[in-house]
Write an enzyme that holds these catalytic residues in place. Structure first.
Site, short mmCIF file in Angstrom:
data_model
loop_
_atom_site.label_atom_id
_atom_site.label_comp_id
_atom_site.label_asym_id
_atom_site.label_seq_id
_atom_site.Cartn_x
_atom_site.Cartn_y
_atom_site.Cartn_z
N SER A 1 38.36 46.69 43.16
CA SER A 1 38.47 46.80 41.70
C SER A 1 39.01 45.56 41.00
CB SER A 1 39.31 48.01 41.32
OG SER A 1 38.58 49.20 41.54
N LYS B 1 45.57 43.26 37.82
CA LYS B 1 44.52 44.22 38.15
C LYS B 1 44.52 44.46 39.64
CE LYS B 1 41.32 47.11 37.72
NZ LYS B 1 42.07 47.85 38.76
N THR B 2 44.68 45.72 40.01
CA THR B 2 44.72 46.10 41.41
C THR B 2 43.32 46.44 41.92
OG1 THR B 2 45.14 48.38 40.76
CG2 THR B 2 47.07 47.00 41.24
N GLY B 3 43.23 46.63 43.23
CA GLY B 3 41.99 47.07 43.84
C GLY B 3 42.27 47.64 45.22
#
Length: 291
Positions: free
Chosen positions: A73, A237-239
């Site tokens: 993501s 922003k993580t993923g």
């Protein structure tokens, strides 16, 4: 007295040989950071990639930063930025409404599921994708742009020759070891994130909107942010994906220091491995020590 004498002697040496001392100190610090990251990676049982850019002087801290990792993501930043870029020439674009159907929903839709049989604006989709990691929102952004290849084309327009988006959500999260699809390198992502949030890749209004979305992220409290002082401002922003893939990319504003850009990518050998946000937090603490 002896302690004071030693201190005075050290100050004299430092004043006499500043360049030599500085070079030796920086070299020792760099070696220490590399050793700590290597130890962290070894203890985690996975593969860790880190890239930090200090925008005060553009110096870098890199660890496996030229190896490819599945973005998961974190790729949502590029898709949202591509839509923001379009809005530079169409001031009404972000207010454009997009239909949300039940058939659009995938595996994680905390925002879009509230709008089934209704609509969301592109601005709302951008916020949903970046601040809540809504996968349907990401797919709608990709569809608006014309497909994953158009997101890649936007990256190329920024000078990023490494980023590649091949699929949509949720299949882009398969993170199969050795699979080049939907991957980038930590260094390439750090350079592009810097250009998007602190550089001139976007016009000022669009750049500010991207930064606002990142600062409002709700999914990163246990990742990079957890390894930093509470008083620092962070936009991230993580993923996450298969093989315990756990990612976070961030712009960081320390107190009384120029911004830092940090990318942390982590993946593991077993497909069903659990996420390891603690590894990202530990890496962040290591590379930002002293700022």
């Amino acid at each position: 007295m002896m302690t004071q004498s030693i201190r005075r002697s050290m100050l004299t040496v430092m004043a006499t040989l500043p360049l030599l001392f500085s070079s030796a100190t920086l070299h020792a610090q760099a070696n220490s950071v590399q050793q700590q990251l290597e130890a962290l990676e070894k203890s985690s049982g996975g593969r860790l990639g880190v890239a930090l850019i200090n925008t005060a002087d553009n110096s870098q801290i890199l660890y496996l930063a030229d190896e490819r990792f599945a973005m998961c993501s974190t790729s949502k930043v590029m898709a949202a930025a591509a839509v923001l870029k379009q809005s530079e020439s169409d001031k009404h674009l972000l207010n454009q409404r997009v239909e949300i159907k039940a058939s659009d929903l995938v595996n994680y839709n905390p925002i879009a599921e509230k709008h089934v049989n209704g609509t969301m604006t592109l601005a709302e989709l951008g916020a949903g994708a970046l601040q809540y990691s809504d996968n349907t929102a990401m797919n709608k952004l990709i569809a608006h742009l014309g497909g994953p290849d158009k997101v890649t084309a936007f990256a190329r327009s920024l000078g990023d020759e490494t980023f590649r988006l091949d699929r949509t959500e949720p299949t882009l999260n398969s993170a199969i070891p050795g699979d080049p699809r939907d991957t980038t390198t930590p260094l390439a992502m750090a350079q592009t994130l810097k250009n998007l949030t602190l550089g001139k890749a976007l016009a000022e209004t669009q750049r500010a909107q991207l930064v606002t979305w990142l600062k409002g992220n709700t999914t990163g409290s246990a990742s990079i942010r957890a390894g930093l002082p509470k008083c620092w401002v962070v936009g991230d922003k993580t993923g996450s994906g298969d093989y315990g893939t756990t990612n976070d990319i961030a712009v960081i504003w320390p107190e009384n220091h120029a911004p830092l850009v940090l990318v942390t990518y982590f993946t593991q050998p077993e497909q069903k491995a659990e996420s390891r946000r603690d590894v990202l937090a530990a890496a962040a603490k290591i590379v930002t020590h002293g700022f």
